[in-house]
Each structure stands twice: as structure tokens, then as C-alpha cells.
Design an enzyme around this catalytic site. Sequence first.
Site, PDB file in Angstrom:
ATOM      1  N   LEU A 146       1.342   5.916   3.053  1.00  0.00           N
ATOM      2  CA  LEU A 146       2.760   6.227   3.179  1.00  0.00           C
ATOM      3  C   LEU A 146       3.004   6.667   4.617  1.00  0.00           C
ATOM      4  CD1 LEU A 146       3.433   8.361  -0.055  1.00  0.00           C
ATOM      5  CD2 LEU A 146       3.861   5.908   0.269  1.00  0.00           C
ATOM      6  N   ASP A 147       4.180   6.318   5.159  1.00  0.00           N
ATOM      7  CA  ASP A 147       4.542   6.772   6.497  1.00  0.00           C
ATOM      8  C   ASP A 147       4.533   8.301   6.554  1.00  0.00           C
ATOM      9  OD1 ASP A 147       5.022   4.126   7.097  1.00  0.00           O
ATOM     10  OD2 ASP A 147       7.206   4.287   6.954  1.00  0.00           O
ATOM     11  N   VAL A 148       4.342   8.830   7.763  1.00  0.00           N
ATOM     12  CA  VAL A 148       4.389  10.279   7.956  1.00  0.00           C
ATOM     13  C   VAL A 148       5.705  10.853   7.427  1.00  0.00           C
ATOM     14  CG1 VAL A 148       4.495  12.091   9.714  1.00  0.00           C
ATOM     15  CG2 VAL A 148       2.799  10.267   9.911  1.00  0.00           C
ATOM     16  N   GLY A 149       6.805  10.141   7.652  1.00  0.00           N
ATOM     17  CA  GLY A 149       8.114  10.622   7.238  1.00  0.00           C
ATOM     18  C   GLY A 149       8.526  10.241   5.835  1.00  0.00           C
ATOM     19  N   THR A 150       7.640   9.633   5.068  1.00  0.00           N
ATOM     20  CA  THR A 150       7.935   9.244   3.684  1.00  0.00           C
ATOM     21  C   THR A 150       7.135  10.124   2.736  1.00  0.00           C
ATOM     22  OG1 THR A 150       8.353   6.949   4.334  1.00  0.00           O
ATOM     23  CG2 THR A 150       7.880   7.349   2.009  1.00  0.00           C
TER      24      THR A 150
END
Length: 314
Positions: A146-150
Amino acid sequence: MTSAFAGGGGQRSLPVPDGLDGMRLDQAVSRLFGLSRTAAAALVDAGDALVDGVTRPNSHKVKAGSWLEVTLPAPPAPPTVVPQAVPGLRVIYADDDIVVVDKPVGVAAHPSPGWTGPTVIGALAAIGHRISTSGAAERQGVVHRLDVGTTGVMVVAKSEQAYTALKRAFKYRDVEKRYHAVVQGHLDPLRGTIDAPIDRHPTHDYRWAVVSGGKPSITHYDTLEAFPAASLVDVRLETGRTHQIRVHFSTLRHPCVGDLTYGADPTLSARLRLDRQWLHARELSFLHPRTGEEVRFVSDYPDDLERALRILRD
């Protein structure tokens, strides 16, 4: 084009090939030595790329046959896993084969060059979970990211059997991944499929884009709730490209709310008090690698996304 020189430091010299005639110096260095455009430009700015023995600006157009002398930086040390407790990271389920976590915002899946923040792998090490040793050292046990911001649900393999089985399941799309996203505006149609190839952005590092010849990328969506300025959508990924949901909805001119990287309205983002994309890995289901039985895990919205929804509904 991938260069045989990529990955090592020291000096390299070679003539500019015919295929790069007329190309900008920074772009030519990027292509020849396997560097990002940003890294190539920095190298040229530092005077570490000579054309026929002379320093030139990034905008200089190289000529076929000119001699390039480049001093490449030493390769960075490979990232290592550092056990580190991560506030807010919750273990949803764990057994001898898998561990399923609810990942908070600001946490990477695994260590990587340039990332100094917390990671899922580091957090699991800190609380005593033994992870599969398969895969590169810094991302052992990681079968998807998962993305850092997700935020949301993510599974990590603990046994070698689980790693092999889950990697295969993700590769052959035998895993159901559902996300919830709030996108700007109203989708037309309200339910549909986005089938558009994705690859690295041609001019912006760290961004991805729909490009001809990219990797096949398929996103299914269904509108759950509509607000005056945005829509809550359920998203099912058929493929799992980097930034796939963010890129696909941005391409439709309905970027994820808060996603300034991909064109979100900063005014709306500020009103919703969001400093990251409204995107949450809501549900993950797959066949357990040992028992073969289907398992399903769900993650609730974190506080910042829940708050943004309340503001939209008011």
C-alpha cells in the site's frame, strides 16, 4: 533503455550513440546510465558529466559521436529492516503462516532507498512476528504493498509456503482487493470499468500515468454515495499497478480528494482537512495458503477519512 552501467559508482566514458543525437544532456545521461531524470540533472549540475571534456548545462543538446565522461555516485547501501514500534498499526489476524495488519497513514510497506520513516515490516519485527525470508532482504514476506499515504488492510507472509502461495495468488488475480475512495465530482456512468495501461510518467519522477504501451491495468468501480462536490466509490482492482486507483480516476478528471499529486482541488482538500488522498484498502479476501479456506478481512475508516466524510455529508 536499461544501461549496463546502472548500479555501480565510479567514472564511465562512452560516445553518444546515434539514437540519442539531439537529446538534452540530462536526458541522455538518464538513458545511458539508467538514472532518473532528477538524478541525472543533479549529476550534470554538479559538473560530473562532461561532453568532450567540457561541462555543459542540462539543456545542452548532445551530438552523436561526442564523448561523454560521467562520474557516477557510489550506489547507496541496501536498506535494512529496523524494528520500530508504529503507533496506530493494528494486527487484525495472525497465525503461523500470515499476519494481517491495519496500516495507518505515513507508514511504508517495507524499507526502500530514500525512505526514513516507519514500515510495516519494521513494526512487525518490533512486536515479535517472524516473517518469511523469501524476497529481497528489506521486503521479506511482502506480497503486496500500500502507498505510504494509503491506509487499510494488508497481508504479510510469515512462512515460506505462505509467501509462495500468496505471491502466486496476487500474480494470477486470485485475491479480491476492495478499496473505498472519495473522488471529486460525480462519475458517469455511476458504475463502470476503467481499462487503461499504466507506466511511469514520461516527465515526472515518482508519478505514474496512463501511457500507450504501459502495463495492462483494470479498475472496476461502483458509486456508493454522492455528495455535492464528490462521490464515495467502492473500487475492485483486477490488476495491482503502482498508484493504479489514483492514476485511473485522475485520468477521468475525478482525482481522489486530497490527492494533490494527481490533480485534486487544494481548496476542497483544505475544507476537508485532508493532507493525503482519500483512499482506503477496505477489504482483502483470499484462500488461506495452508487450509485452502477463504478468509476475509475488513478495515474501518481511520479518523481523518471519517472526519472528511462527515464534512461532506453536512
